[in-house]
Design a protein around this motif. Structure first.
Motif, PDB file in Angstrom:
ATOM      1  N   LEU A 192      60.757 -53.691 -13.451  1.00 30.43           N
ATOM      2  CA  LEU A 192      61.128 -53.598 -12.038  1.00 30.43           C
ATOM      3  C   LEU A 192      60.420 -52.431 -11.357  1.00 30.43           C
ATOM      4  O   LEU A 192      59.878 -52.575 -10.249  1.00 30.43           O
ATOM      5  N   GLN A 193      60.404 -51.275 -12.021  1.00 30.43           N
ATOM      6  CA  GLN A 193      59.775 -50.115 -11.385  1.00 30.43           C
ATOM      7  C   GLN A 193      58.261 -50.282 -11.296  1.00 30.43           C
ATOM      8  O   GLN A 193      57.638 -49.818 -10.347  1.00 30.43           O
ATOM      9  N   THR A 194      57.657 -50.963 -12.280  1.00 32.71           N
ATOM     10  CA  THR A 194      56.218 -51.220 -12.214  1.00 32.71           C
ATOM     11  C   THR A 194      55.883 -52.130 -11.044  1.00 32.71           C
ATOM     12  O   THR A 194      54.913 -51.896 -10.305  1.00 32.71           O
ATOM     13  N   ASP A 195      56.672 -53.174 -10.862  1.00 34.71           N
ATOM     14  CA  ASP A 195      56.445 -54.102  -9.757  1.00 34.71           C
ATOM     15  C   ASP A 195      56.681 -53.417  -8.414  1.00 34.71           C
ATOM     16  O   ASP A 195      55.934 -53.633  -7.451  1.00 34.71           O
ATOM     17  N   MET A 196      57.698 -52.582  -8.361  1.00 29.97           N
ATOM     18  CA  MET A 196      57.989 -51.848  -7.133  1.00 29.97           C
ATOM     19  C   MET A 196      56.852 -50.883  -6.796  1.00 29.97           C
ATOM     20  O   MET A 196      56.428 -50.788  -5.635  1.00 29.97           O
ATOM     21  N   LEU A 197      56.329 -50.188  -7.793  1.00 31.23           N
ATOM     22  CA  LEU A 197      55.227 -49.254  -7.566  1.00 31.23           C
ATOM     23  C   LEU A 197      53.982 -49.997  -7.103  1.00 31.23           C
ATOM     24  O   LEU A 197      53.261 -49.526  -6.207  1.00 31.23           O
ATOM     25  N   THR A 198      53.705 -51.148  -7.678  1.00 28.27           N
ATOM     26  CA  THR A 198      52.564 -51.959  -7.257  1.00 28.27           C
ATOM     27  C   THR A 198      52.695 -52.353  -5.794  1.00 28.27           C
ATOM     28  O   THR A 198      51.720 -52.313  -5.034  1.00 28.27           O
ATOM     29  N   THR A 199      53.896 -52.714  -5.397  1.00 31.08           N
ATOM     30  CA  THR A 199      54.159 -53.081  -4.000  1.00 31.08           C
ATOM     31  C   THR A 199      53.929 -51.900  -3.074  1.00 31.08           C
ATOM     32  O   THR A 199      53.312 -52.034  -2.005  1.00 31.08           O
TER      33      THR A 199
END
Length: 330
Positions: A192-199
């Protein structure tokens, strides 16, 4: 009731096979199976209330939860979760997570959203929640019928319980399913945090792209307002807001500029700094329900802005390509 429980166990075991493959298409299928189990169990929980209540139809003062039970036997998923929460079948945090996970199932199934970076962990997390929901369900009675057809998948967990061993057999099956879920690889918070950071990083790049490449070289703070105001200025809602608030604009450019400075936009300033703080909070989260809520709240609250910015990037990119083509044609 033997058949109902067995059917849910069958679906969950099939979901395990899909999750073990670790492929996004199989993960999507598993998510649908799991979501279906949760919905069916919550529906049956409410249906039991209705069936039991019919024995007391002469009661002119039904309990308050009667109305919510009736609503929960309809087609709405939200009503089923709400009733399960009100009757303490599931906790408030589990109810919230189920709602979020149901959304992911719908977006994957109905909209074709891939959610590739998070789908596997979401499905495994949902599987565990489904096991807890199934275990929390307490039917009015247990029984077997001559027409029951228990699949081999269900037999693996249930064995062949006699009439008086049904409850214990289902309890053991739920425990076993939960144990199997524990062996499935997932890293929910990390994903979740990886996807959020990518966004966040993509949004940051988009703001720079527009600021550095637009003909008027706007500051990032101006880009934030302009990307939201320009498409809104063309809508009836935008025009109505301006008219009711004394706007004197004579053209769409002036209207857009006025809206940019006067409309209550969800994002009013460069959001990257505050978004990174929210990301940092997510990376430190240990409660999976809370982590999912933080992620989903961020994605939902930033969605409209990100879509508006994406459209602005596309328009600018199209303008740049047009200028290149015109230059080459000279």
């Amino acid at each position: 009731m033997n058949q109902f429980f067995a059917d849910q166990i069958d679906q969950l075991d099939l979901a395990i096979d899909q999750l073990a493959v670790r492929d996004r298409n199989f993960d999507r299928f598993a998510l649908m199976l799991i979501d279906n189990v949760v919905e069916l169990v919550l529906h049956q929980h409410a249906k039991d209330k209705i069936l039991w209540g019919k024995a007391f139809e002469s009661n002119r003062k039904p309990k308050p939860e009667w109305k919510t039970a009736v609503n929960a036997t309809g087609q709405g998923f939200d009503a089923k979760v709400r009733y399960a929460r009100e009757t303490s079948m599931i906790s408030a945090s589990t109810a919230d997570s189920i709602q979020y996970l149901h959304y992911f199932r719908n977006s994957a199934y109905h909209q074709g959203s891939r959610h590739e970076g998070i789908l596997h962990s979401l499905a495994v997390f949902y599987f565990r929640a489904a096991c807890s929901v199934l275990r929390a369900y307490k039917p009015m009675m247990y029984g077997t019928y001559s027409g029951d057809k228990i699949s081999h998948r269900a037999v693996k967990y249930l064995g062949k319980p006699d009439l008086f061993g049904q409850k214990e057999a289902f309890e053991r099956a739920c425990v076993r399913l939960t144990e199997v879920a524990g062996a499935l690889d997932e890293n929910l918070v990390e994903d979740l945090q990886t996807d959020m950071l990518t966004t966040i990083e993509q949004t940051d790049e988009w703001l720079d792209f527009i600021s550095e490449n637009s003909p008027d070289r706007p500051k990032r703070a101006e880009v934030v307002l302009e990307c939201q105001a320009w498409p809104f200025a063309w809508t009836d809602e935008g025009k109505a807001f301006a008219l009711s608030n004394g706007c004197k604009a004579t053209n769409v450019v002036e209207l857009s500029n006025w809206l940019g400075h006067n409309y209550p936009w969800p994002v009013k300033v460069d959001p990257i700094g505050s978004w990174k703080k929210r990301h940092a909070s997510l990376t430190q989260e240990t409660d999976l329900d809370v982590a999912l809520k933080k992620y989903c709240d961020f994605m939902r609250q930033s969605e409209a802005f990100r879509e508006a910015l994406d459209e602005a990037v596309s328009q600018l990119d199209g303008y740049i390509q047009q200028q290149i083509d015109e230059y080459r044609g000279k």
